[in-house]
Design a protein around this motif. Structure first.
Motif, PDB file in Angstrom:
ATOM      1  N   LYS B 291       0.792  -1.244   0.000  1.00  0.00           N
ATOM      2  CA  LYS B 291       0.000   0.000   0.000  1.00  0.00           C
ATOM      3  C   LYS B 291       0.817   1.283   0.000  1.00  0.00           C
ATOM      4  CE  LYS B 291      -2.278  -1.110   3.758  1.00  0.00           C
ATOM      5  NZ  LYS B 291      -3.216  -1.210   4.895  1.00  0.00           N
ATOM      6  N   HIS B 292       2.149   1.168   0.096  1.00  0.00           N
ATOM      7  CA  HIS B 292       2.978   2.375   0.153  1.00  0.00           C
ATOM      8  C   HIS B 292       2.643   3.301  -1.022  1.00  0.00           C
ATOM      9  CE1 HIS B 292       4.811  -0.252  -2.737  1.00  0.00           C
ATOM     10  NE2 HIS B 292       5.416   0.792  -3.263  1.00  0.00           N
ATOM     11  N   ASN B 346       0.237  -4.561   5.476  1.00  0.00           N
ATOM     12  CA  ASN B 346       0.622  -3.707   4.351  1.00  0.00           C
ATOM     13  C   ASN B 346       0.100  -4.132   2.984  1.00  0.00           C
ATOM     14  OD1 ASN B 346       2.591  -1.518   5.345  1.00  0.00           O
ATOM     15  ND2 ASN B 346       3.208  -3.367   6.447  1.00  0.00           N
ATOM     16  N   LEU B 347      -0.403  -5.345   2.869  1.00  0.00           N
ATOM     17  CA  LEU B 347      -0.961  -5.772   1.580  1.00  0.00           C
ATOM     18  C   LEU B 347      -2.186  -4.931   1.256  1.00  0.00           C
ATOM     19  CD1 LEU B 347      -0.686  -9.653   2.035  1.00  0.00           C
ATOM     20  CD2 LEU B 347       0.532  -8.301   0.304  1.00  0.00           C
ATOM     21  N   ILE B 348      -2.371  -4.641  -0.014  1.00  0.00           N
ATOM     22  CA  ILE B 348      -3.532  -3.872  -0.453  1.00  0.00           C
ATOM     23  C   ILE B 348      -4.804  -4.629  -0.051  1.00  0.00           C
ATOM     24  CG2 ILE B 348      -4.734  -2.936  -2.479  1.00  0.00           C
ATOM     25  CD1 ILE B 348      -1.918  -2.929  -3.873  1.00  0.00           C
ATOM     26  N   ALA B 349      -5.782  -3.885   0.497  1.00  0.00           N
ATOM     27  CA  ALA B 349      -7.028  -4.522   0.951  1.00  0.00           C
ATOM     28  C   ALA B 349      -7.802  -5.098  -0.229  1.00  0.00           C
ATOM     29  CB  ALA B 349      -7.882  -3.488   1.690  1.00  0.00           C
ATOM     30  N   ASP B 350      -8.543  -6.172   0.031  1.00  0.00           N
ATOM     31  CA  ASP B 350      -9.273  -6.852  -1.053  1.00  0.00           C
ATOM     32  C   ASP B 350     -10.432  -6.019  -1.605  1.00  0.00           C
ATOM     33  OD1 ASP B 350      -7.500  -8.877  -0.704  1.00  0.00           O
ATOM     34  OD2 ASP B 350      -8.913 -10.306   0.175  1.00  0.00           O
ATOM     35  N   ASP B 351     -10.856  -4.976  -0.847  1.00  0.00           N
ATOM     36  CA  ASP B 351     -11.973  -4.149  -1.350  1.00  0.00           C
ATOM     37  C   ASP B 351     -11.483  -2.806  -1.898  1.00  0.00           C
ATOM     38  OD1 ASP B 351     -11.192  -2.877   0.932  1.00  0.00           O
ATOM     39  OD2 ASP B 351     -13.147  -3.002   1.951  1.00  0.00           O
ATOM     40  N   TYR B 353     -10.216  -2.160  -4.866  1.00  0.00           N
ATOM     41  CA  TYR B 353     -10.047  -2.140  -6.328  1.00  0.00           C
ATOM     42  C   TYR B 353     -11.208  -1.467  -7.031  1.00  0.00           C
ATOM     43  CZ  TYR B 353      -6.392  -5.291  -4.993  1.00  0.00           C
ATOM     44  OH  TYR B 353      -5.266  -5.808  -4.395  1.00  0.00           O
ATOM     45  N   PRO B 354     -10.968  -0.906  -8.221  1.00  0.00           N
ATOM     46  CA  PRO B 354      -9.693  -0.854  -8.950  1.00  0.00           C
ATOM     47  C   PRO B 354      -8.667   0.038  -8.231  1.00  0.00           C
ATOM     48  CG  PRO B 354     -11.352   0.455 -10.080  1.00  0.00           C
ATOM     49  CD  PRO B 354     -12.061  -0.267  -8.987  1.00  0.00           C
ATOM     50  N   TYR B 355      -7.397  -0.315  -8.398  1.00  0.00           N
ATOM     51  CA  TYR B 355      -6.323   0.308  -7.626  1.00  0.00           C
ATOM     52  C   TYR B 355      -5.190   0.664  -8.573  1.00  0.00           C
ATOM     53  CZ  TYR B 355      -2.978   0.764  -3.715  1.00  0.00           C
ATOM     54  OH  TYR B 355      -2.070   1.213  -2.794  1.00  0.00           O
ATOM     55  N   THR B 356      -4.563   1.800  -8.321  1.00  0.00           N
ATOM     56  CA  THR B 356      -3.423   2.202  -9.142  1.00  0.00           C
ATOM     57  C   THR B 356      -2.171   2.243  -8.270  1.00  0.00           C
ATOM     58  OG1 THR B 356      -4.858   3.507 -10.567  1.00  0.00           O
ATOM     59  CG2 THR B 356      -2.509   3.967 -10.700  1.00  0.00           C
ATOM     60  N   SER B 357      -1.130   1.544  -8.686  1.00  0.00           N
ATOM     61  CA  SER B 357       0.106   1.459  -7.906  1.00  0.00           C
ATOM     62  C   SER B 357       0.906   2.749  -8.074  1.00  0.00           C
ATOM     63  CB  SER B 357       0.927   0.263  -8.359  1.00  0.00           C
ATOM     64  OG  SER B 357       1.643   0.594  -9.542  1.00  0.00           O
ATOM     65  N   PRO B 358       1.892   2.974  -7.177  1.00  0.00           N
ATOM     66  CA  PRO B 358       2.679   4.213  -7.282  1.00  0.00           C
ATOM     67  C   PRO B 358       3.346   4.382  -8.647  1.00  0.00           C
ATOM     68  CG  PRO B 358       3.129   3.110  -5.201  1.00  0.00           C
ATOM     69  CD  PRO B 358       2.271   2.178  -6.003  1.00  0.00           C
ATOM     70  N   PHE B 363      -4.676  -2.201 -11.307  1.00  0.00           N
ATOM     71  CA  PHE B 363      -5.117  -3.538 -10.899  1.00  0.00           C
ATOM     72  C   PHE B 363      -6.633  -3.576 -10.924  1.00  0.00           C
ATOM     73  CE2 PHE B 363      -1.263  -3.033  -7.934  1.00  0.00           C
ATOM     74  CZ  PHE B 363      -0.380  -3.439  -8.925  1.00  0.00           C
ATOM     75  N   GLU B 364      -7.187  -4.514 -11.676  1.00  0.00           N
ATOM     76  CA  GLU B 364      -8.648  -4.628 -11.780  1.00  0.00           C
ATOM     77  C   GLU B 364      -9.223  -5.177 -10.485  1.00  0.00           C
ATOM     78  OE1 GLU B 364      -9.830  -7.644 -14.498  1.00  0.00           O
ATOM     79  OE2 GLU B 364     -11.950  -7.096 -14.462  1.00  0.00           O
ATOM     80  N   LYS B 365      -8.727  -6.334 -10.067  1.00  0.00           N
ATOM     81  CA  LYS B 365      -9.201  -6.925  -8.803  1.00  0.00           C
ATOM     82  C   LYS B 365      -8.237  -8.014  -8.368  1.00  0.00           C
ATOM     83  CE  LYS B 365     -13.107  -7.939  -6.024  1.00  0.00           C
ATOM     84  NZ  LYS B 365     -12.378  -7.631  -4.781  1.00  0.00           N
ATOM     85  N   LEU B 366      -7.675  -7.845  -7.179  1.00  0.00           N
ATOM     86  CA  LEU B 366      -6.755  -8.836  -6.626  1.00  0.00           C
ATOM     87  C   LEU B 366      -7.262  -9.289  -5.263  1.00  0.00           C
ATOM     88  CD1 LEU B 366      -3.375  -7.057  -7.576  1.00  0.00           C
ATOM     89  CD2 LEU B 366      -4.575  -8.839  -8.851  1.00  0.00           C
ATOM     90  N   SER B 367      -6.594 -10.286  -4.691  1.00  0.00           N
ATOM     91  CA  SER B 367      -7.109 -10.872  -3.442  1.00  0.00           C
ATOM     92  C   SER B 367      -5.964 -11.185  -2.480  1.00  0.00           C
ATOM     93  CB  SER B 367      -7.885 -12.155  -3.764  1.00  0.00           C
ATOM     94  OG  SER B 367      -7.022 -13.102  -4.403  1.00  0.00           O
ATOM     95  N   HIS B 368      -5.092 -10.196  -2.258  1.00  0.00           N
ATOM     96  CA  HIS B 368      -3.916 -10.456  -1.412  1.00  0.00           C
ATOM     97  C   HIS B 368      -4.278 -10.931  -0.001  1.00  0.00           C
ATOM     98  CE1 HIS B 368      -0.952  -8.953  -4.205  1.00  0.00           C
ATOM     99  NE2 HIS B 368      -1.553  -7.794  -4.328  1.00  0.00           N
TER     100      HIS B 368
END
Lengths: 157, 730
Positions: B291-292, B346-351, B353-358, B363-368
């Protein structure tokens, strides 16, 4: 070529007589002279096991044995052991367990595995892994191959 | 070079040098417009006057048999003037010496990225950790060497190439343009391939020379790389030296990553994908699961006088995941937080998304978070930690390593096409109902053993409504299949599979049109199941597909006058909404390190992977397992070792170690399924995930085992010697 030597051997039950250059190794002979292309060449220096064939009952690296050394010998290849159905249970297990991907290592792997199976020993997974540890497979990571051999030795889990 | 003795040797048909081949094959330059500033000199199929690495062909002998050709090669006399070489990447960066003077320096490609604010974050952070990691170059070691048989027909000015390649259409285009033969006159046929793993998706100078010599001699010419030739000329990969930093708060929040990566690629960028992509991926993927918000990166891709490097299974991911997860573990250790807990925070939360990295990845949808929870559950993490602590008291040094990752799959044209490469991001599938009711599937994605044809058959069977035994799948022939990219970048299932699905659904509809006309029923009342047209509600069989085929092909006169059946359907698919369809996964390794010998025993390995819709669970597991073992090879055994003169020291399977059955662990695989919404199929890629994550998991496990001994290893492969050095024992 004047160096060629008259060589007689039995391949998959058939008597074969040829004049063979001494430098030709057994698998080149099987592939190029007899058209038995099931035995593969992966490294040609005896490490990968893709060329494994059975000579006088023992599995050997076909790339490390000269064809003229097989004079008077009985050679069995993947083709012969498939036709005789000796490998049928193992081949079925390989199919069902997806124990091959590209398939290039498979003929050698089957011969190495059958070498263990026909001892009748109830080999453990570790012993199976050790027995096929001279046969390189880049695709599977080996687990499915071990599973398939284990199934033939011990029956379905 | 004096070729005369070789030309006179028994069985020799021709002996040619680089100049002769250049008459028939134009040189190439491997750059891409979207890798700004990338440069590489023109490369010929065979060296002319100057060779830049051991493995660059200078002459070719064509003879009636291989042994005659190899005998004649030994009769070629060459006078060499040895030029200074550069084999070390720091020396290369410093330009000592410059390999291609016309380029000015040895820098093939350079990239810098900065979100801004990085210095501030590092200055204010409670905890800053830094480490330099080194990665040995290794190679694919396909059990079957590269193989090509080129057959030029002068009467038709046509070329048929039997080629062990992953990308037949790309090669058709390249043979056409560089040999000056019209595209439609070039046919590339790719049958069974003995392993590829990215090795066989590139243009190889010796293969281009083989095709050119076929044109020159107007006859079929075959070349198969033997094991030494494979080590010297199959692309290598992964030679990196990278410094990575991570800033954290004392509460255990990751704040910023910083990367300085140098990678050495040999004397040329490899055509047509370039050798800039691997380093570029490393820059893109660092810190990917977390999530940084702040990130800065610097990349230098430099020329050296070793074999060329290019894209090999998981391209950049093994480096980026090891750098990220390696520094994450060091931070966890310094913070005194359990590595699993540190990741959870620190993992991106599953809810989210959509998410843009630095770095701008979408990312459309991930499940870390679900993936981490599942992994800790299946490996019984808490119990394993307790057991580890107990065993340490008895002098047994076990380590547990975790590695989270994201992975590029199903690339859009943003990967190569936008940069000007004639590499197709789309694939096509043709489905044909045969008169007997069988289904023929033709697809542009190729089969290298991963099971592509099996899953296409499954998808087609389900989409049309036939049983699997009725489906025959054909791939790998530019004269037969629709046009497409082939097999690379974990794209076959997600892109080719979607084309098959769409074609199957369209064919099902077309079959029902014929059936409705035949049965004089409303199409909406009908469906297809079990090789027959059935009543949609009752599933009662109305008409076998063999009867639909018979009438449509042989008795269309019995159908209405204005009706034409269409029982062959083609559909194409291109992912467009996202540049890449990212997947996520996490691996864990349990190892035991013997501090006396430096040997590492692999006890267990786990992988939880979310690659969207799983089409065939067994094949998906086997892709993961094979990939993981390939990653283990890079982590523990495999390295192409060069001497200071640029000679490869270990070009045989006796000296270059690969994973064998005896040392490999059993691997537990679990799949989570977050389908992509971009396609009807929902499949993401899986072929590279295992290789991407395994080296990091193994490294972290070894370092976890070594931690109580005050040692850490940072240079792959982790040989016993390197582990003993880290322990101060040698």
């Amino acid at each position: 070529m004047e160096l060629a030597r008259e060589t007689t051997l039995t391949v998959n039950g058939q008597r074969v007589a040829r004049r063979i250059e001494p430098r030709m190794h057994l698998v080149d002979f099987l592939r190029e002279e007899l058209g038995l292309t099931g035995s593969h060449l992966g490294c040609e220096h005896g490490v990968c096991g893709a060329c494994t064939v059975r000579v006088n009952g023992d599995i050997v690296r076909g790339c490390l044995m000269l064809a003229v050394q097989a004079d008077g010998c009985t050679v069995e290849t993947i083709e012969g052991l498939t036709d005789s159905k000796e490998l049928a249970p193992l081949q079925k297990a390989f199919h069902e367990r997806n124990a091959l991907q590209c398939g290039f290592c498979t003929p050698g792997m089957l011969l190495a595995a059958q070498d263990l199976i026909r001892t009748g020993k109830k080999a453990s997974r570790e012993e199976i892994r050790a027995h096929i540890s001279g046969n390189y497979c880049r695709c599977t990571g080996y687990q499915a191959i071990v599973d398939a051999i284990e199934e033939v030795i011990h029956g379905p889990r | 070079m004096d070729l005369s003795k070789a030309q006179a040797a028994p069985g020799v048909i021709a002996v040619v040098d680089g100049r002769a081949v250049a008459e028939y094959c134009t040189p190439w330059v491997a750059v891409l417009a979207h890798l700004k500033g990338i440069k590489s000199p023109p490369q010929h199929a065979m060296a002319i006057e100057r060779a830049c690495w051991q493995g660059e062909a200078c002459a070719a002998v064509i003879a009636e048999s291989r042994s005659q050709a190899e005998d004649a090669v030994a009769l070629i006399e060459a006078e060499w003037e040895e030029l200074p070489v550069v084999v070390d990447m720091d020396a290369a960066l410093a330009g000592k010496p410059v390999i291609h003077p016309e380029l000015g320096d040895n820098i093939c490609f350079k990239r810098e990225y900065d979100t801004g604010g990085v210095d501030d974050v590092f200055a204010r952070a409670d905890v800053v950790v830094e480490e330099t990691f080194r990665f040995g170059r290794h190679t694919g070691v396909c059990l079957e060497g590269r193989a090509i048989l080129a057959d030029y027909n002068a009467g038709e000015h046509s070329l048929t190439v039997y080629h062990a390649t992953q990308a037949p259409h790309m090669m058709q285009d390249i043979f056409s343009r560089h040999l000056n033969i019209p595209e439609a006159n070039v046919r590339v046929i790719t049958k069974d391939v003995g392993g590829s793993f990215g090795i066989k998706v590139h243009v190889y100078p010796d293969e281009m020379a083989t095709a050119a010599i076929s044109v020159l001699l107007r006859r079929p010419v075959k070349f198969v790389a033997d094991r030494l030739e494979s080590f010297l000329s199959d692309i290598h990969a992964r030679e990196h030296k990278a410094r990575v930093r991570l800033a954290c708060s004392k509460g255990g929040e990751m704040l910023a990553f910083e990367l300085d990566d140098v990678t050495a690629i040999g004397p040329y960028s490899v055509y047509p994908r370039t050798s800039g992509i691997e380093g570029n991926q490393v820059v893109n993927l660092i810190g990917g699961p977390y999530k940084h918000q702040k990130y800065r990166a610097k990349l230098h891709v430099v020329f050296t006088n070793k074999n060329v490097t290019c894209q090999y299974r998981a391209v950049g991911h093994p480096i980026a995941v090891a750098l990220t997860e390696g520094i994450v573990d060091i931070a966890a250790q310094k913070l005194g937080i359990d590595p699993a807990e540190f990741r959870r925070r620190n993992l991106i939360a599953d809810d989210a998304y959509p998410y843009t990295s630095p770095v701008g990845l979408k990312f459309e949808k991930l499940s870390h978070q679900r993936t981490l929870a599942k992994l800790l559950d299946i490996m019984r993490y808490t119990e394993l930690r307790a057991e580890q602590a107990r065993l340490r008291k008895t002098g047994v040094h076990r380590g547990i390593g975790l590695a989270a990752m994201i992975e590029v799959t199903n690339p859009s044209p943003a990967f190569y096409g936008v940069g000007g490469a004639r590499i197709s991001a789309q694939d096509g599938a043709t489905l044909r109902l045969e008169p007997t009711g069988m289904l023929t599937v033709l697809c542009s994605v190729t089969e290298q053993g991963q099971g592509t044809e099996a899953i296409f058959a499954q998808i087609a069977a389900s989409a049309v409504g036939v049983t699997l035994d009725k489906v025959r799948c054909m791939t790998g022939d530019t004269g037969v299949t629709p046009y497409g990219g082939g097999t690379w970048a974990s794209r076959g299932a997600g892109i080719g599979g979607e084309a098959v699905l769409q074609a199957g659904r369209a064919l099902r509809s077309n079959i029902l049109d014929v059936a409705a006309a035949l049965l004089k029923l409303d199409k909406a009342e009908l469906d297809i199941a079990g090789n027959a047209v059935v009543n949609r509600l009752t599933q009662e069989a109305k008409l076998p597909l063999a009867e639909v085929g018979r009438v449509a092909y042989f008795r269309p006169d019995t159908l209405p006058m204005d009706f034409q059946s269409e029982l062959t359907v083609t559909r194409h698919y291109t992912p467009r909404q996202y540049g890449f369809t990212f997947t996520n996964g996490m691996q864990a390794a349990l190892v035991e390190v013997d501090p006396a010998t430096g040997f590492v025993s692999l006890l267990r390995h786990w992988c939880v992977e979310d690659s969207g819709t799983v089409i065939n669970p067994m094949l998906a597991d086997e892709q993961l397992r094979g990939g993981i073992v390939q990653g283990i090879g890079g982590a523990l055994y495999e390295e192409c070792i060069y001497g200071p003169d640029g000679q490869l020291m270990n070009g045989s399977l006796a000296d270059y170690l690969v994973p064998m059955a005896g040392e490999m662990p059993d691997i537990v695989c679990v799949h989570l399924e977050t389908p992509t919404q971009q396609s009807q199929l929902g499949a993401k890629g899986i072929g590279e995930a295992g290789t991407a994550g395994a080296p990091a998991a193994i490294m972290n496990a070894i370092n976890d085992a070594l931690a109580p001994l005050g040692a850490r290893v940072t240079q792959m492969p982790f040989t016993p010697e390197r582990i003993l050095k880290a322990l101060g024992k040698v």
